[in-house]
Every structure is written in structure tokens, then in C-alpha cells.
Write a protein that holds these residues in place. Structure first.
Motif, PDB file in Angstrom:
ATOM      1  N   GLY A  78      17.391  76.434 -33.752  1.00 43.14           N
ATOM      2  CA  GLY A  78      17.895  77.075 -34.536  1.00 43.14           C
ATOM      3  C   GLY A  78      17.399  76.465 -35.927  1.00 43.14           C
ATOM      4  N   ALA A  79      17.702  77.300 -36.953  1.00 42.85           N
ATOM      5  CA  ALA A  79      17.244  77.122 -38.428  1.00 42.85           C
ATOM      6  C   ALA A  79      17.736  75.302 -38.571  1.00 42.85           C
ATOM      7  CB  ALA A  79      17.923  77.961 -39.284  1.00 42.85           C
ATOM      8  N   ARG A  80      16.691  74.682 -39.166  1.00 40.06           N
ATOM      9  CA  ARG A  80      17.006  73.378 -39.610  1.00 40.06           C
ATOM     10  C   ARG A  80      17.687  72.588 -38.263  1.00 40.06           C
ATOM     11  NH1 ARG A  80      14.686  71.080 -43.452  1.00 40.06           N
ATOM     12  NH2 ARG A  80      14.011  73.236 -43.771  1.00 40.06           N
ATOM     13  N   SER A  81      16.957  72.898 -37.033  1.00 39.93           N
ATOM     14  CA  SER A  81      17.566  72.165 -35.900  1.00 39.93           C
ATOM     15  C   SER A  81      16.542  70.925 -35.870  1.00 39.93           C
ATOM     16  CB  SER A  81      17.289  72.995 -34.684  1.00 39.93           C
ATOM     17  OG  SER A  81      16.008  73.421 -34.616  1.00 39.93           O
ATOM     18  N   GLY A  82      15.544  70.749 -36.602  1.00 43.18           N
ATOM     19  CA  GLY A  82      14.667  69.501 -36.172  1.00 43.18           C
ATOM     20  C   GLY A  82      13.512  70.257 -35.419  1.00 43.18           C
ATOM     21  N   LYS A  83      13.407  71.311 -35.102  1.00 38.99           N
ATOM     22  CA  LYS A  83      12.520  71.783 -34.010  1.00 38.99           C
ATOM     23  C   LYS A  83      10.934  71.704 -34.573  1.00 38.99           C
ATOM     24  CE  LYS A  83      12.870  76.372 -35.251  1.00 38.99           C
ATOM     25  NZ  LYS A  83      13.216  76.114 -36.737  1.00 38.99           N
ATOM     26  N   SER A  84      10.566  71.857 -35.714  1.00 36.32           N
ATOM     27  CA  SER A  84       9.305  71.493 -36.259  1.00 36.32           C
ATOM     28  C   SER A  84       8.891  70.172 -36.278  1.00 36.32           C
ATOM     29  CB  SER A  84       9.196  71.962 -37.809  1.00 36.32           C
ATOM     30  OG  SER A  84       9.103  73.477 -37.656  1.00 36.32           O
ATOM     31  N   ARG A  85       9.732  69.291 -36.765  1.00 37.67           N
ATOM     32  CA  ARG A  85       9.482  67.845 -36.861  1.00 37.67           C
ATOM     33  C   ARG A  85       9.431  67.183 -35.227  1.00 37.67           C
ATOM     34  NH1 ARG A  85      13.071  64.473 -41.183  1.00 37.67           N
ATOM     35  NH2 ARG A  85      12.076  66.382 -42.167  1.00 37.67           N
ATOM     36  N   TYR A  86      10.235  67.776 -34.465  1.00 34.67           N
ATOM     37  CA  TYR A  86       9.896  67.231 -33.069  1.00 34.67           C
ATOM     38  C   TYR A  86       8.727  67.754 -32.516  1.00 34.67           C
ATOM     39  CZ  TYR A  86      10.773  67.098 -27.910  1.00 34.67           C
ATOM     40  OH  TYR A  86      10.521  66.647 -26.653  1.00 34.67           O
ATOM     41  N   ALA A  87       8.436  69.125 -32.607  1.00 33.68           N
ATOM     42  CA  ALA A  87       7.048  69.624 -32.188  1.00 33.68           C
ATOM     43  C   ALA A  87       5.974  68.743 -32.929  1.00 33.68           C
ATOM     44  CB  ALA A  87       6.916  70.972 -32.873  1.00 33.68           C
ATOM     45  N   GLN A  88       6.034  68.477 -34.076  1.00 36.67           N
ATOM     46  CA  GLN A  88       4.821  67.569 -34.884  1.00 36.67           C
ATOM     47  C   GLN A  88       4.578  66.352 -34.055  1.00 36.67           C
ATOM     48  OE1 GLN A  88       5.527  67.509 -38.954  1.00 36.67           O
ATOM     49  NE2 GLN A  88       4.126  65.691 -38.883  1.00 36.67           N
ATOM     50  N   THR A 101      -4.610  70.658 -35.149  1.00 31.71           N
ATOM     51  CA  THR A 101      -4.586  71.966 -35.964  1.00 31.71           C
ATOM     52  C   THR A 101      -3.193  72.531 -36.146  1.00 31.71           C
ATOM     53  OG1 THR A 101      -6.963  72.635 -35.107  1.00 31.71           O
ATOM     54  CG2 THR A 101      -5.949  74.261 -36.383  1.00 31.71           C
ATOM     55  N   LEU A 102      -3.051  72.706 -37.080  1.00 31.01           N
ATOM     56  CA  LEU A 102      -1.701  73.406 -37.451  1.00 31.01           C
ATOM     57  C   LEU A 102      -2.009  75.077 -37.918  1.00 31.01           C
ATOM     58  CD1 LEU A 102       1.379  73.407 -38.040  1.00 31.01           C
ATOM     59  CD2 LEU A 102       0.787  73.436 -40.375  1.00 31.01           C
ATOM     60  N   ASP A 105       5.369  66.609 -45.032  1.00 31.19           N
ATOM     61  CA  ASP A 105       5.716  65.994 -43.704  1.00 31.19           C
ATOM     62  C   ASP A 105       4.671  65.537 -42.906  1.00 31.19           C
ATOM     63  OD1 ASP A 105       8.478  65.712 -44.463  1.00 31.19           O
ATOM     64  OD2 ASP A 105       8.990  67.326 -43.200  1.00 31.19           O
ATOM     65  N   ARG A 106       3.511  66.213 -42.957  1.00 28.50           N
ATOM     66  CA  ARG A 106       2.562  66.014 -42.177  1.00 28.50           C
ATOM     67  C   ARG A 106       1.481  64.989 -42.638  1.00 28.50           C
ATOM     68  NH1 ARG A 106       3.089  71.395 -41.620  1.00 28.50           N
ATOM     69  NH2 ARG A 106       1.379  71.806 -43.125  1.00 28.50           N
ATOM     70  N   ASP A 107       0.792  64.072 -41.648  1.00 28.23           N
ATOM     71  CA  ASP A 107      -0.123  63.129 -42.263  1.00 28.23           C
ATOM     72  C   ASP A 107      -1.568  63.899 -42.263  1.00 28.23           C
ATOM     73  OD1 ASP A 107      -1.308  63.107 -39.772  1.00 28.23           O
ATOM     74  OD2 ASP A 107      -0.108  61.342 -39.023  1.00 28.23           O
ATOM     75  N   GLN A 108      -2.113  63.109 -42.661  1.00 29.52           N
ATOM     76  CA  GLN A 108      -3.797  63.659 -43.116  1.00 29.52           C
ATOM     77  C   GLN A 108      -4.608  64.200 -41.752  1.00 29.52           C
ATOM     78  OE1 GLN A 108      -4.941  63.795 -46.027  1.00 29.52           O
ATOM     79  NE2 GLN A 108      -3.050  63.290 -46.650  1.00 29.52           N
ATOM     80  N   ARG A 109      -4.222  63.666 -40.505  1.00 23.76           N
ATOM     81  CA  ARG A 109      -4.774  64.322 -39.464  1.00 23.76           C
ATOM     82  C   ARG A 109      -5.144  65.576 -39.231  1.00 23.76           C
ATOM     83  NH1 ARG A 109      -1.748  61.429 -34.589  1.00 23.76           N
ATOM     84  NH2 ARG A 109      -0.850  60.583 -36.373  1.00 23.76           N
ATOM     85  N   TRP A 110      -4.169  66.392 -39.884  1.00 19.74           N
ATOM     86  CA  TRP A 110      -4.194  67.852 -39.259  1.00 19.74           C
ATOM     87  C   TRP A 110      -4.978  68.637 -40.314  1.00 19.74           C
ATOM     88  CZ3 TRP A 110      -0.886  69.956 -35.602  1.00 19.74           C
ATOM     89  CH2 TRP A 110       0.005  68.987 -34.942  1.00 19.74           C
ATOM     90  N   ARG A 111      -5.766  69.740 -39.742  1.00 20.39           N
ATOM     91  CA  ARG A 111      -6.283  70.610 -40.352  1.00 20.39           C
ATOM     92  C   ARG A 111      -5.333  72.032 -40.287  1.00 20.39           C
ATOM     93  NH1 ARG A 111     -10.100  75.020 -38.800  1.00 20.39           N
ATOM     94  NH2 ARG A 111      -9.401  74.482 -36.483  1.00 20.39           N
ATOM     95  N   THR A 112      -5.092  72.760 -41.470  1.00 19.51           N
ATOM     96  CA  THR A 112      -4.231  73.754 -41.248  1.00 19.51           C
ATOM     97  C   THR A 112      -4.985  75.120 -41.460  1.00 19.51           C
ATOM     98  OG1 THR A 112      -2.602  72.540 -42.388  1.00 19.51           O
ATOM     99  CG2 THR A 112      -2.318  74.876 -42.520  1.00 19.51           C
ATOM    100  N   VAL A 113      -4.725  75.967 -40.337  1.00 19.84           N
ATOM    101  CA  VAL A 113      -5.075  77.457 -40.518  1.00 19.84           C
ATOM    102  C   VAL A 113      -3.953  78.207 -40.788  1.00 19.84           C
ATOM    103  CG1 VAL A 113      -7.515  77.019 -39.289  1.00 19.84           C
ATOM    104  CG2 VAL A 113      -5.079  77.645 -38.209  1.00 19.84           C
TER     105      VAL A 113
END
Lengths: 163, 163, 163
Positions: free
Chosen positions: C4-14, C25-26, C47-55
Motif C-alpha cells: 500500500g501507500a507508505r507501506s515501506g515497499k520502496s525501502r524494502y525493495a531498495q 539502476t533505478l 534515501d538512496r546511496d551513491q551506487r545507484w544510477r537513475t533513469v
């Protein structure tokens, strides 16, 4: 205890609490602001037996939990989501209040059961206030779930252990 | 079988029913009141094969289940949530109707599968009618889940057993 | 990763993605159309560290996933539900786009994690567009869940494995 509206989460939480011997306190966060709310509160109260002492804590939840503390204490907080909406109405600092709550949870020596609504599984609400509420409630649920030793999600009266 | 909108719950329920040999009856609660609903009903009907007999039971669900009863009966009720909304529109006694339904479930000699929507996991609806609907649907889901031998919650087509 | 919204899913996935060694890659589907959205994107980025390239891939998601492909690739798509709403706004063919996406998922040689919202567990929305969105999002979630090797549902930051 997480669950949707009318999922049976309060009843399940109460049954779990009543299965524990001790000094039972209900920490109620709802304020009886209108007739619909007064009805709900009266219905919930009628569902509980005599062993329960009720305290109202629409905003200062950590203090109410601390006041109910004790080695033989069995406290039930119902519910976090109404507390969040009370804090929003009062324009309080919800992150700070959630931190205080989590510390009170850690300090609690008896058995503490908290009920919360999961509200983030519908369509994105039209208005910004509802979206903010949904975010705040979700964030608080995550923080409390992290602090809790056990987390159950209730669907249709049936618990599922998440932690 | 509980699930959200477009969770795949009807398809899962149908596949479960079709895996059982017997006399298949679909008890449909939806009424084709507008074009959107007619489209949905036609799409669901096209998804089912020839073995299914369809009966419509927008309100008197217990009687329709009794009529489909038999040792070799495989009945699928789709869905309880539309039935609740039909009862609300008709200003019927939903608690009494739910009790009748639970008794029909207990009486059923074959295999009976009921589909219901979980609608209580979003933001509190703005209008009182939607709040009442959410409460009624949640209460009916709890009663039916208590009467059922098995309860599955479906997310994204994937079942999770609750009971 | 459903939630759901604000369920922590993005943080868990990351966190799951960061536990895997490789080239991260994000694939972000959100467009910064208003201030609220810009804030959300900036908060997630912080919230993300430096290793991520974003597209950014508001619509052509399959191509972005293909471009990130590789044996050592770790790609995170956040999120499918915003992608569906972008496609709806563009009046694109969502069924075709979902098929393309599922093929890109199958082609991916590294580790691919997709985040999606579950939006079908509230009351039926008042307006037809929101109902269509709910249907499209639910259908896409089913298709992607069928194509995935693992599916987790996140409540209050806590994952539950569905597949």
C-alpha cells in the motif's frame, strides 16, 4: 494488530488481552465529537467486560501508556490511526510523537497491544489532507511495527502473523 | 475467497470450482443496471465454460444457495459485496440476511465457494453511506469467514490461506 | 514487491537490491509534474546511496529495462502503478504495454525488482476514471506477479511472501 475497517481487529486484540491475567487498561484515542462516533464508542464499550479500566488519550498517548505501566499491566491501545488524525487536527509534530510512543512501547513492562488501521490500500485520495493522513498513518504503522515484538494483520476476523 | 478489486479472486475461485467434478452453478448477485455493469457481467460470463448454469440472486442469496444444494453440487457465489450493496439499496435487514446466508452455508452438502471484496483498507470514505457500506461488508465478511472451512485472501492473483 | 501507500515497499525493495552485488539502476516512472511529486522524488532520492544510477521511464518501461539489462545488472523499477497512470494519461494501450513489460522481465539476465501499489482494497471509487485506473493497475499487478519468480506483499514495512 493491523487491519482494515471492520476487520475484527479490535475484537481480536481484546480477546488476546483478556486471555492474559493482570490489570487491564483500555487506552482509547477516539473523542466523541459527533453522534456517529459516540455510537461507535458505546458499541465498543458494550463489547468489553467489567475488568477493563478505560482511560482517554486523544493526543498524549505515550504518557497514558506510561501511566498504565507495571509488571502485571495488560494495556490495549485502540487505535493509533485515530490518534494520528487527532494529532493532525492539533497540528502536532507527528514524527516526534511517534518517537515518544515507540519509547513508551520499549519501556512497557507488562503486555501492551496496539490496534491500528491499514489505510493505504485504496485509490490515491483526491484531497491533499487525506493523502497526508495516509502517509502519516503508514509511517507511524511502520515505526510501531518495527518496535513491536509481534505484528498481526487481520482480514475478516482472521489474524495473519507478519512478525 | 477474499480479495480486492481486480485481484483475480473470481478467476481463482472459478478455477478452484472447475477442478471439482460435479454439477456447477454460478450464483450471480450483480444486476445489469447500467452499461458498465453489463460489460463486466458479459466479460465474466465469457470467461466461463459451458458447464456452468447461472442463476441470479441479487437479494435472496440463501434461497438460491439452497436451490443449488446437493451432494454433487459445486456452487460459486460471486459476489457477497454486491449482494450487501443490493440489500442496502433495498433497505433490507443485513444482519438477518447474513445469518440466513451462514445457515445456508452450513446446510450445503456439496462444495460451496463464495467470493467477497475486502473494502476496508483505504481511507475513511467522505460520505456516511459509503462508511455504512464498508462496515456492513466487513461485518458480513467476518461472519462468512467464521462459517467457512477455508478462507483465502487473493493479492495480484496469488492466494494466501487465512483459514 | 506489492504494498500500500507508505507501506515501506520502496525501502524494502531498495534494501533487497542493495544486498546484491552488481551494477545498480533505478528505473523511476514518476514525472515531477507538481511540487508534491517533486518533494516525494527528492525524498526517495536522498534515501538512496551513491551506487545507484537513475533513469526515468514514465512510459517506455520495457525499453528502459532492456537498456539496464546485463548479467551483473541489479535493476529496481519504482513504481508500476505510476507507470500505469502515465499510460492512462497518454491514452496508451495498457494491455500491449503490460505484455511488452512481461517480455522484458523474462529477458532480464540480472536481478530485477519491481515495486507496485495495491490499490483495490478500498471502497469503489466515485468516478469512472478512478475505477478504470484501479482495474488497469490490478490487471497489470496480476500479469507481473505471474511473470515474477518471487512476490512479496509489504504491510507496515514487513514483507509477506505470496510467491
Amino acid at each position: 494488530m493491523l487491519g482494515g475497517a471492520r476487520s475484527g481487529k479490535s475484537r481480536y486484540a481484546q480477546a488476546r488481552a483478556e486471555a492474559i491475567a493482570g490489570r487491564h487498561t483500555l487506552v482509547a484515542t477516539a473523542e466523541a465529537r459527533d453522534a456517529e462516533m459516540r455510537d461507535r464508542i458505546a458499541r465498543h464499550r458494550a463489547d468489553r467486560d467489567q475488568r477493563w479500566r478505560t482511560v482517554e488519550a486523544p493526543r498524549d498517548l505515550a504518557a497514558a501508556i506510561d501511566a498504565a505501566n507495571g509488571a502485571d499491566a495488560v494495556a490495549l491501545v485502540d487505535c493509533l490511526t485515530i490518534w494520528i488524525s487527532n494529532l493532525m487536527l492539533a497540528e502536532a509534530d507527528i514524527d516526534a510523537a511517534t518517537r515518544d510512543l515507540c519509547e513508551a512501547i520499549q519501556r512497557f513492562e507488562g503486555q501492551l497491544i496496539l490496534v491500528a488501521n491499514e489505510v493505504g490500500l485504496g485509490i490515491v485520495p483526491d484531497n491533499a489532507l487525506a493523502r497526508r493522513f495516509r502517509d502519516e498513518a503508514g509511517r507511524a504503522n511502520q515505526a510501531v511495527a518495527a518496535a513491536a515484538q509481534e505484528v498481526q494483520m487481520i482480514f475478516a476476523g482472521l489474524p495473519q502473523r507478519l512478525k
